[in-house]
Structures are given as C-alpha cells and as structure tokens.
Design an enzyme around this catalytic site. Structure first.
Site, PDB file in Angstrom:
ATOM      1  N   HIS A 124       0.956  -1.236   0.037  1.00  0.00           N
ATOM      2  CA  HIS A 124      -0.205  -0.187  -0.161  1.00  0.00           C
ATOM      3  C   HIS A 124       0.764   1.300   0.220  1.00  0.00           C
ATOM      4  CE1 HIS A 124      -2.937   2.827   1.294  1.00  0.00           C
ATOM      5  NE2 HIS A 124      -2.069   3.368   2.239  1.00  0.00           N
ATOM      6  N   HIS A 153       0.940   4.968  -2.140  1.00  0.00           N
ATOM      7  CA  HIS A 153       1.310   6.359  -1.768  1.00  0.00           C
ATOM      8  C   HIS A 153       2.683   7.115  -2.413  1.00  0.00           C
ATOM      9  CE1 HIS A 153      -1.618   7.153   1.317  1.00  0.00           C
ATOM     10  NE2 HIS A 153      -1.120   6.079   1.828  1.00  0.00           N
ATOM     11  N   GLU A 157      -6.267   8.948   0.288  1.00  0.00           N
ATOM     12  CA  GLU A 157      -6.579   7.499   0.364  1.00  0.00           C
ATOM     13  C   GLU A 157      -7.791   7.101  -0.865  1.00  0.00           C
ATOM     14  OE1 GLU A 157      -4.910   5.248   1.762  1.00  0.00           O
ATOM     15  OE2 GLU A 157      -3.878   6.465   3.262  1.00  0.00           O
TER      16      GLU A 157
HETATM   17  N1  H2B Z   1      -1.158   5.087  10.533  1.00  0.00           N
HETATM   18  C1  H2B Z   1      -0.407   4.820   9.654  1.00  0.00           C
HETATM   19  N2  H2B Z   1       0.875   4.076  10.276  1.00  0.00           N
HETATM   20  N3  H2B Z   1      -0.297   4.706   8.350  1.00  0.00           N
HETATM   21  C2  H2B Z   1      -1.324   5.419   7.935  1.00  0.00           C
HETATM   22  O1  H2B Z   1      -1.494   5.579   6.654  1.00  0.00           O
HETATM   23  C3  H2B Z   1      -2.326   5.953   8.714  1.00  0.00           C
HETATM   24  C4  H2B Z   1      -2.167   6.125  10.184  1.00  0.00           C
HETATM   25  N4  H2B Z   1      -3.390   6.632   8.087  1.00  0.00           N
HETATM   26  N5  H2B Z   1      -3.098   6.309  11.065  1.00  0.00           N
HETATM   27  C5  H2B Z   1      -3.975   7.761   9.090  1.00  0.00           C
HETATM   28  C6  H2B Z   1      -4.443   7.015  10.376  1.00  0.00           C
HETATM   29  C7  H2B Z   1      -5.558   8.092   8.295  1.00  0.00           C
HETATM   30  O2  H2B Z   1      -6.139   7.041   8.066  1.00  0.00           O
HETATM   31  C8  H2B Z   1      -6.307   9.329   8.874  1.00  0.00           C
HETATM   32  C9  H2B Z   1      -5.396  10.461   9.150  1.00  0.00           C
HETATM   33  O3  H2B Z   1      -6.822   9.075  10.368  1.00  0.00           O
HETATM   34 FE    FE Z   2      -2.297   5.090   3.297  1.00  0.00          FE
END
Ligand code: H2B
Ligand code: FE
Length: 313
Positions: A174, A179, A219
């Site tokens: 992912h 990203h 996302e």
């Molecule tokens: N934590 C981690 N380690 N990776 C992420 O991509 C992630 C996260 N996304 N915590 C965040 C939450 C996102 O879904 C939002 C900001 O809550």
């Molecule tokens: Fe992500």
C-alpha cells in the site's frame, strides 16, 4: 487549551501513539490470524520501527523469497489495472520510479532508495512507525513532509501471502505502490502538508474533519480524466478489487467539496459506498486552501522549510 504539537521535524519522535485494530493475534478477520510465523515476523519488523529515532540511518530489511513473491503477484495484477484506472500523475511517476530502478517488479525495494527519490521530487520522506497511528500523530508528521508508515504499515511489513490482493491494514505494498508515486507529485505533496499544518494544535473535532478529508482524497480520491473516472487515492491504487469497484457505476460519486466531504462518514471495513471526485489534483489543492482559510484556530502557523520547523505568527 491548545493540545501539544511538534514544532520541529525531530519532535515527530513523540508522535508515535498507535491504535490497536486488525491485530492478527486477536482478530480473525486478519488473513494472518493464527499464523505464528507471520505474527513473529510482523512483530520483529514493528520492533525495528519502534526503535527508530530522528536522524537514524534506515536499516535495510532482508526480505524472504516468499515475500518477494507476494510483491511480484500484486505488482503484476496492479500494473495491468493501472493502465486504465490510475490517474496520469500516478502513471507518469510510477514510470519514472521504474526507469530509475527505484522500484522494480522483481524485488521489494528498500526505503532508503525510495526516500532518495522522493526527497529530490518533493522533499517528502517515509519514516517507519510501529502500527496504525492516531490521526493526530499521523497528520502532524505530514506538516513536516514526513509520512509515517510502520514497518508494519508503511515500510517493511507485508500482507499475508494467502490474500495477496487484499490487506485489512496498510502494508508495504500500500505504501510503496499506492502512496509513493503520488507523494512524488508537487500538488499532492503540498495538499498533504497543508492538511498536516491545519492539524497542528487543532481540536479533536477538527482532527476528525481533517482525517476525513485525507481519507476521501489522499486515500480514496478519484478524478476525471478524458471523461473517465481514475484513481488518485493510494488506498485504491494499491487495492486491486476496490480500484475496479470505485471506478465502476456501482458506488455513488460526488463532487469534492471540502466543507461537505469533511463531515461524511466513511467505511473502513469494506469497500466505500461513496467516493469523491475532484477535477484534478491542482483543483483539489485550490479547494483545500479555500477551506483552510476558513478553518478556525486561535493562532496561525508558518512552516519554514530551511529549518523544517513551524512558528506562530
Ligand atoms: N497510521 C499509519 N501508520 N499509516 C497510515 O497510513 C495512517 C495511520 N493513516 N493512521 C491515518 C491514520 C489516516 O487514516 C487518517 C489520518 O486517520
Ligand atoms: Fe495510506
């Protein structure tokens, strides 16, 4: 009372609060549930990440042949779908990553070379963390152009080999195939940093709104190109099933309007029933900036890229 927030990139060391969700040790929905070898591997990589501090050299991880094999399976499947369903920014940046040999189909890349690439493009870097972070900590790091992904989430942990095309938690595939090509885009990088800057010292309710905007754009966002829906969101670009679902006419599609999007409930257990569509990444950035202008906080911050710190003005 303003909640504490980091003022210098080194203080991201203190932004490492994890949330427990989808643990393969206790959650039968996790494909690795009951697989002792897998659980031990995940823990080993998470421990590495937990010990990482600002300024440390990133350690290379030795992947097993089985892990490289999972990578190749997903890579091949996604490559095929990206031709018609990924936005042009993604395809252009992925092509560059492949040309420069930073990403290859054959082997799982190391974070160090990914970071060297991203730093040249937009100054974003990936930093290992040991799990799913709280939205506040995760968003705070974006303010400094740092993307925290766990060894588990971002960096070095991989999905279970029995379910190569699905992972209930964000894994290495992912992060790298979803990203990284998008963080190489200046407008998407800026948008992510802006969301991060807005989150510093924000109220819990504001954090929730920003996390929601992040969710629906970074996302799971879509854009329209040549009359077609295409993915800009990393959660779609790295997920073979949901990518097809999102661009089909099964779910609902709405225009991205930050004030509305920020309040929309979202699904994190299954495919989204609703996706937001932006005209393009630049346009989405423009709308976000307008939203930021109306975002109420009792102080304002500026980011200084020379010192990688924020100051109150
Ligand atoms: N934590 C981690 N380690 N990776 C992420 O991509 C992630 C996260 N996304 N915590 C965040 C939450 C996102 O879904 C939002 C900001 O809550
Ligand atoms: Fe992500």
């Amino acid at each position: 009372e303003v909640p504490w927030f980091p003022r210098h990139v080194s203080e991201i060391d203190k932004c490492s609060h994890c949330i427990t969700k989808y643990e393969p040790t206790i959650d039968p929905r996790h494909p690795g549930f009951g697989d002792e070898v897998y659980i031990a591997r995940r823990e080993e990589l998470n421990r590495l990440a937990a010990n990482f501090r600002y300024g440390d050299q990133l350690a290379d991880v030795q992947y097993t042949e089985a892990e490289h094999d999972t990578w190749r399976q997903v890579f091949d499947k996604l490559e095929h779908l990206h031709v018609t369903l990924a936005c042009s920014t993604y395809r252009r940046n992925l092509a560059m990553l492949l040309e420069e040999g930073v990403l290859t189909r054959e082997r799982i890349p190391q974070l160090r070379s990914i970071n060297a690439f991203l730093e040249r493009r937009t100054g974003f870097i990936l930093r290992p963390c040991s799990g799913l972070l709280s939205a506040r900590d995760f968003l705070a790091s974006l303010a400094f152009r740092v993307f925290q992904g766990s060894y588990e989430n971002t960096t070095q942990y991989l999905r279970h080999h029995t379910k190569p095309h699905h992972s209930p938690e964000p894994d290495l595939i992912h992060e790298l195939l979803g990203h990284v090509p998008m963080f190489a885009d200046p407008a998407l990088a800026q948008m992510s940093q802006d969301i991060g800057l807005m989150s510093l010292g924000a109220s819990d309710e504001q954090i929730e709104r920003l996390a929601t905007v992040y969710w629906f754009i970074v996302e799971f966002g879509l854009c329209r190109e040549e009359g077609q829906l295409r993915a800009i969101g990393a959660g779609l670009l790295s997920a073979f099933g949901e990518l097809q679902h999102a661009c089909s006419d099964v779910p609902e599609h709405r225009e991205f309007i930050p004030t509305e999007t920020a309040l929309q409930k979202y699904e994190d257990d299954d495919y989204q029933p609703l996706y937001y569509v932006a005209d393009g990444i630049e346009e989405a950035l423009g709308k976000l900036r307008e939203y930021a202008g109306k975002f109420e906080r009792p102080f304002s911050l500026i980011y200084d890229p020379y010192t990688r710190s924020v100051t109150e003005v």
